[in-house]
Design a protein around this motif. Sequence first.
Motif, PDB file in Angstrom:
ATOM      1  N   VAL A 163      63.792  -7.660 -19.025  1.00 60.70           N
ATOM      2  CA  VAL A 163      64.717  -6.525 -19.026  1.00 60.70           C
ATOM      3  C   VAL A 163      64.626  -5.875 -20.402  1.00 60.70           C
ATOM      4  O   VAL A 163      64.980  -6.491 -21.409  1.00 60.70           O
ATOM      5  CB  VAL A 163      66.166  -6.978 -18.743  1.00 60.70           C
ATOM      6  N   PHE A 164      64.145  -4.648 -20.434  1.00 61.58           N
ATOM      7  CA  PHE A 164      63.971  -3.942 -21.684  1.00 61.58           C
ATOM      8  C   PHE A 164      64.691  -2.606 -21.590  1.00 61.58           C
ATOM      9  O   PHE A 164      64.521  -1.861 -20.638  1.00 61.58           O
ATOM     10  CB  PHE A 164      62.486  -3.710 -21.975  1.00 61.58           C
ATOM     11  N   VAL A 165      65.506  -2.352 -22.583  1.00 62.15           N
ATOM     12  CA  VAL A 165      66.302  -1.138 -22.612  1.00 62.15           C
ATOM     13  C   VAL A 165      65.927  -0.361 -23.866  1.00 62.15           C
ATOM     14  O   VAL A 165      65.859  -0.926 -24.958  1.00 62.15           O
ATOM     15  CB  VAL A 165      67.817  -1.473 -22.615  1.00 62.15           C
ATOM     16  N   ALA A 166      65.703   0.942 -23.708  1.00 65.15           N
ATOM     17  CA  ALA A 166      65.384   1.787 -24.857  1.00 65.15           C
ATOM     18  C   ALA A 166      66.636   1.977 -25.709  1.00 65.15           C
ATOM     19  O   ALA A 166      67.715   2.274 -25.193  1.00 65.15           O
ATOM     20  CB  ALA A 166      64.852   3.134 -24.385  1.00 65.15           C
ATOM     21  N   ASN A 167      66.492   1.776 -27.007  1.00 66.24           N
ATOM     22  CA  ASN A 167      67.612   1.900 -27.944  1.00 66.24           C
ATOM     23  C   ASN A 167      67.308   2.940 -29.008  1.00 66.24           C
ATOM     24  O   ASN A 167      66.162   3.125 -29.395  1.00 66.24           O
ATOM     25  CB  ASN A 167      67.889   0.566 -28.640  1.00 66.24           C
ATOM     26  N   PHE A 168      68.383   3.555 -29.493  1.00 64.20           N
ATOM     27  CA  PHE A 168      68.286   4.467 -30.628  1.00 64.20           C
ATOM     28  C   PHE A 168      69.518   4.231 -31.491  1.00 64.20           C
ATOM     29  O   PHE A 168      70.643   4.313 -31.001  1.00 64.20           O
ATOM     30  CB  PHE A 168      68.237   5.928 -30.146  1.00 64.20           C
ATOM     31  N   ASN A 169      69.301   3.910 -32.757  1.00 61.81           N
ATOM     32  CA  ASN A 169      70.402   3.565 -33.664  1.00 61.81           C
ATOM     33  C   ASN A 169      71.267   2.436 -33.102  1.00 61.81           C
ATOM     34  O   ASN A 169      72.492   2.504 -33.115  1.00 61.81           O
ATOM     35  CB  ASN A 169      71.270   4.780 -33.984  1.00 61.81           C
ATOM     36  N   ARG A 170      70.619   1.434 -32.536  1.00 62.90           N
ATOM     37  CA  ARG A 170      71.270   0.260 -31.955  1.00 62.90           C
ATOM     38  C   ARG A 170      72.186   0.583 -30.777  1.00 62.90           C
ATOM     39  O   ARG A 170      73.114  -0.165 -30.477  1.00 62.90           O
ATOM     40  CB  ARG A 170      72.025  -0.519 -33.031  1.00 62.90           C
ATOM     41  N   ARG A 171      71.975   1.713 -30.164  1.00 66.68           N
ATOM     42  CA  ARG A 171      72.728   2.080 -28.956  1.00 66.68           C
ATOM     43  C   ARG A 171      71.742   2.330 -27.823  1.00 66.68           C
ATOM     44  O   ARG A 171      70.665   2.885 -28.040  1.00 66.68           O
ATOM     45  CB  ARG A 171      73.539   3.352 -29.187  1.00 66.68           C
ATOM     46  N   THR A 172      72.150   1.965 -26.629  1.00 63.81           N
ATOM     47  CA  THR A 172      71.313   2.197 -25.464  1.00 63.81           C
ATOM     48  C   THR A 172      71.208   3.691 -25.189  1.00 63.81           C
ATOM     49  O   THR A 172      72.204   4.406 -25.230  1.00 63.81           O
ATOM     50  CB  THR A 172      71.908   1.481 -24.228  1.00 63.81           C
ATOM     51  N   ILE A 173      69.986   4.134 -24.922  1.00 69.31           N
ATOM     52  CA  ILE A 173      69.773   5.543 -24.592  1.00 69.31           C
ATOM     53  C   ILE A 173      70.034   5.724 -23.102  1.00 69.31           C
ATOM     54  O   ILE A 173      69.367   5.098 -22.270  1.00 69.31           O
ATOM     55  CB  ILE A 173      68.337   5.978 -24.931  1.00 69.31           C
ATOM     56  N   PRO A 174      70.998   6.565 -22.732  1.00 69.45           N
ATOM     57  CA  PRO A 174      71.260   6.791 -21.303  1.00 69.45           C
ATOM     58  C   PRO A 174      70.055   7.435 -20.608  1.00 69.45           C
ATOM     59  O   PRO A 174      69.290   8.165 -21.235  1.00 69.45           O
ATOM     60  CB  PRO A 174      72.449   7.752 -21.302  1.00 69.45           C
ATOM     61  N   GLU A 175      69.919   7.146 -19.327  1.00 71.84           N
ATOM     62  CA  GLU A 175      68.813   7.717 -18.548  1.00 71.84           C
ATOM     63  C   GLU A 175      68.842   9.242 -18.569  1.00 71.84           C
ATOM     64  O   GLU A 175      67.800   9.888 -18.592  1.00 71.84           O
ATOM     65  CB  GLU A 175      68.866   7.215 -17.102  1.00 71.84           C
ATOM     66  N   SER A 176      70.043   9.821 -18.571  1.00 67.01           N
ATOM     67  CA  SER A 176      70.145  11.285 -18.571  1.00 67.01           C
ATOM     68  C   SER A 176      69.563  11.886 -19.846  1.00 67.01           C
ATOM     69  O   SER A 176      68.928  12.936 -19.819  1.00 67.01           O
ATOM     70  CB  SER A 176      71.605  11.720 -18.404  1.00 67.01           C
ATOM     71  N   VAL A 177      69.742  11.193 -20.978  1.00 62.67           N
ATOM     72  CA  VAL A 177      69.180  11.672 -22.246  1.00 62.67           C
ATOM     73  C   VAL A 177      67.664  11.549 -22.214  1.00 62.67           C
ATOM     74  O   VAL A 177      66.945  12.472 -22.625  1.00 62.67           O
ATOM     75  CB  VAL A 177      69.775  10.893 -23.446  1.00 62.67           C
ATOM     76  N   MET A 178      67.170  10.435 -21.707  1.00 61.31           N
ATOM     77  CA  MET A 178      65.713  10.263 -21.622  1.00 61.31           C
ATOM     78  C   MET A 178      65.099  11.298 -20.686  1.00 61.31           C
ATOM     79  O   MET A 178      64.051  11.866 -20.986  1.00 61.31           O
ATOM     80  CB  MET A 178      65.360   8.847 -21.185  1.00 61.31           C
ATOM     81  N   ASP A 179      65.754  11.556 -19.552  1.00 59.45           N
ATOM     82  CA  ASP A 179      65.251  12.576 -18.631  1.00 59.45           C
ATOM     83  C   ASP A 179      65.231  13.947 -19.288  1.00 59.45           C
ATOM     84  O   ASP A 179      64.274  14.714 -19.147  1.00 59.45           O
ATOM     85  CB  ASP A 179      66.110  12.626 -17.368  1.00 59.45           C
TER      86      ASP A 179
END
Length: 194
Positions: A87-103
Amino acid sequence: LIVENGMPLDSALRYSVFYVSSILTGTGYTTDDYVQWGGFAVVIFFFIMFVGGCAGSTSCGIKVFRLQVLFAAARSQMNRLLQPHGVFVANFNRRTIPESVMDSVMSFIFLFILSFIVLAVSLSFLGLDFITAISGAGTAIANVGPGLGSVIGPSGTFGPLPDMAKWLLAAGMLLGRLEVLTVLVLFTRAFWRS
């Protein structure tokens, strides 16, 4: 600058920092013809032209935040390919990046690159050489200032270009300045219905 032109270290550092910050911020200041610095410098300047400033900056380009999100998403995807059950989750500044932001980021980068390609191909159809068409499209959509080559480079102007090329470049500048998605929304039916 040191290897190709034999410039002293202090001058090379001053020139390179000045030009990199000028291109990243979109100010477009020039004091020297950096096209004469050699192929390595020209390629570096071409790629950093697309980076732009940080989030919230008035500079154009893709922006550093979007590139950081893109790299975080790519790293997460590579980890998933290497370990399919992890299970790997994309992080930015130690916060999970929401799928909507990645999209949103992926959509913006795709449309930015697509707009650049369409603009470059359109400029080449008008008879501009490869370097002028590619760097003209890049400098317009990223709102950088001078392009590359002898025509629109730091020692040239956009004056000799055909009028249609200037119109296309102006459209590319608006597209880049107003962030691609904002302009493209204007051409949808749903926007005008509401």
